[in-house]
Design an enzyme around this catalytic site. Structure first.
Site, PDB file in Angstrom:
ATOM      1  N   ASP A 274       0.840  -1.202   0.000  1.00 56.78           N
ATOM      2  CA  ASP A 274       0.000   0.000   0.000  1.00 56.78           C
ATOM      3  C   ASP A 274       0.883   1.264   0.000  1.00 56.78           C
ATOM      4  O   ASP A 274       1.699   1.458   0.910  1.00 56.78           O
ATOM      5  CB  ASP A 274      -0.875  -0.071   1.268  1.00 56.78           C
ATOM      6  CG  ASP A 274      -2.002   0.933   1.261  1.00 56.78           C
ATOM      7  OD1 ASP A 274      -2.068   1.770   0.348  1.00 56.78           O
ATOM      8  OD2 ASP A 274      -2.811   0.877   2.200  1.00 56.78           O
ATOM      9  N   ASP A 336     -10.262   4.495  -1.801  1.00 57.02           N
ATOM     10  CA  ASP A 336     -10.908   3.476  -0.967  1.00 57.02           C
ATOM     11  C   ASP A 336     -12.431   3.472  -1.116  1.00 57.02           C
ATOM     12  O   ASP A 336     -13.064   4.538  -1.166  1.00 57.02           O
ATOM     13  CB  ASP A 336     -10.600   3.728   0.516  1.00 57.02           C
ATOM     14  CG  ASP A 336      -9.150   3.465   0.836  1.00 57.02           C
ATOM     15  OD1 ASP A 336      -8.324   3.436  -0.096  1.00 57.02           O
ATOM     16  OD2 ASP A 336      -8.849   3.292   2.027  1.00 57.02           O
TER      17      ASP A 336
END
Ligand code: GLA
Length: 523
Positions: A274, A336
């Protein structure tokens, strides 16, 4: 140069009152100068680094040269009689209140808006400890395909449900539930531990679990004992993003090969990598992103252990065009997802234009599933699942597998819908038609069949239809032979007659059909 006795006496005479003064100040705690670099650490939680500047009783945080403002925005406040008060201008509106224990350590409670207060410590660190310098990236080259993920990976990931507030036992119970609920039989295989498992590094620089994850090797062995595979999480930056507990957790920056070896040695099968704080080190260009992901892609390959490589950098630089070149098996294409219709709808329908970039082993990832988390209706969750399957998206459940309603199970484990996702010959989904908030999506399937999704993105029920002859069967016009169609959510055949099919689709709902030639591969 040697100092004469005279000089030494003069130094002592001058230093004595200074020494007394600073001891006095320490005792009062008021004169401590907080100027410098600090880490806000939470036990078994994250770390937030900051640079503070003190003038008199005023304390502010500054963005270190060449670095963006931290996750709290700029902090400002006071140090008065040994008590620190700092308030952040960032989105989480963090407020730090602390008591100076010594010039290098402050006991602090941090309160972010809408969150429980978190106790931690501010500890003085070096600039390099807080804001490491940039290391070179490798020359860009193609990382060989690892041969994994020939169909989109399926599994469960901790983040959507638990953020970083979970532990080893939670993950084990989720593995148990994956098997007991039938999810593993339906194809879900990977249990992925997202942000929240690290504490930092040991004396040899080895990444280590925190108090919530004391033995990552044993956790992997447990998940394997259930016949499942296990995934782990890290970042190309020094830290991961930021959970609910303080700040980011340890990332792999400067330790890429070492961490890849550790993950392989512990027995992990999957890495989600990430971007997070890598943005504070590297530039925003595609080349920088590609270089940073290639570095870990090469490191994973070098371990010799098969590990699915999941890129998560939110789609920057059109990652779908180069993610496979870093050795990536899947790459996030978006920011997200949240457990809300508007988020899922916006993300899901924006993927259709890039659907052509999927191929076996290399998948667009529009983020993990929210099905079962409670923020959407059953119709909305059916839309979520249908859309993700039409897109050949990875299916990573993000709910609590121990507590699924029958409805949730029926959505996550619908075998006919999953079969679309897992089709061995993944053809891109396309828009057949769009009218206002109604869309018809179509995807050719292996076995001379089509999946057709009639989606109603509007707020009222809508009549949506399509012409049967819009489905271009390779064996010729449908009229020469009979078609058969199945409603995959109703689990019922659909009559094929006339030129068109029309259905009333509920608001935010979907009708999903599989259409094939009668006498061809049936249901
Ligand atoms: C980013 C990712 C999420 C999750 C969190 C953890 O926001 O996109 O999927 O991993 O970080 O902080």
């Amino acid at each position: 140069m040697r100092t004469s006795p005279f000089h030494r006496r003069r130094w002592r005479a001058a230093a004595a009152p200074l020494l007394l003064l600073s001891l006095g100040a320490l005792a009062a705690g008021a004169q401590t100068d907080l100027t410098g670099y600090w880490a806000f650490r939470v036990k078994d939680g994250g770390v937030n680094y900051m640079q503070l500047q003190q003038t008199g009783e005023t304390v502010v945080s500054v963005a270190p040269a060449g670095r963006p403002v931290g996750r709290d925005g700029l902090l400002s406040g006071t140090l008065h009689e040994g008590k620190l008060h700092l308030a952040g201008a960032g989105p989480r509106q963090a407020v730090y209140d602390g008591v100076v224990e010594n010039p290098n350590r402050i006991a602090v409670t941090m309160q972010a808006t809408g969150r429980d207060p978190i106790k931690g410590t501010l500890e003085r660190v070096t600039r390099e400890g807080a804001f490491p310098a940039r290391l070179p990236l490798p020359e860009l080259r193609d990382v060989p395909d690892n041969g994994l993920a020939r169909t989109p990976p399926m599994g469960w990931n901790s983040w959507n449900k638990f953020a970083d507030v979970f532990d080893d036992a939670t993950v084990r119970r989720m593995a148990d539930a994956m098997v007991a609920s039938g999810m593993s039989n339906a194809g879900y295989t990977y249990i992925v531990v997202d942000e929240g498992w690290t504490s930092g590094r040991d004396a040899n620089g080895n990444i280590a679990g925190n108090g919530k994850f004391p033995d990552m090797r044993a956790l992997a062995a447990y998940v394997h004992s259930k016949g499942l595979k296990i995934g782990i999480y890290s970042s190309p930056g020094p830290q991961s993003c930021s959970g609910k507990m303080g700040g980011g957790y340890q990332g792999s920056y400067g330790h890429e090969e070492q961490d890849a070896r550790t993950f392989a040695d512990w027995g992990y099968d999957y890495l989600k990598y990430d971007w997070c704080s890598a943005g504070e080190i590297y530039g925003r260009s595609r080349e920088e992103h590609q270089g940073a992901y290639q570095k870990m892609g090469e490191a994973l390959l070098k371990t010799g252990r098969p590990m699915v490589y999941s890129l998560c950098q939110y789609g920057v630089g059109d990652v779908w065009k180069w993610g496979a070149r870093t050795g990536g098996n899947l790459w996030r294409t978006t920011i997200d997802i949240a457990d809300r219709w508007d988020s899922m709808d916006r993300i899901g329908f924006a993927q259709i234009d890039i659907a052509g970039f999927v191929q076996p082993g290399h998948w667009n990832d529009p983020d993990m599933l929210e099905v079962g988390n409670g923020g959407m209706t059953a119709d909305e969750y059916r839309t979520h699942m249908s859309l993700w399957c039409l897109l050949s998206a990875p299916l990573m459940a993000g709910n609590d597998l121990r507590a699924m309603t029958e409805e949730t199970k029926s959505i996550l484990m619908n075998p006919d819908v999953i079969a679309i996702d897992q089709d061995r010959d993944p053809k891109p989904v396309a828009r057949m038609s769009q009218q206002g908030k109604s869309e018809v999506l179509v995807r050719p399937l292996g076995g001379n069949a089509f999946a057709v999704g009639l989606f109603n993105r509007g707020d009222r029920p809508a009549e949506i239809g399509f012409r049967w002859d819009a489905l271009k069967f390779s064996t010729g016009l449908y009229g020469f032979r009979r078609l058969q169609a199945q409603d995959l959510w109703k689990h019922a055949p659909v009559e094929v007659s006339g030129d068109t099919y029309t259905a009333t689709v509920p608001s935010h709902g979907v009708v999903l059909l599989r259409v094939s030639m009668a006498g061809g591969r049936g249901f």
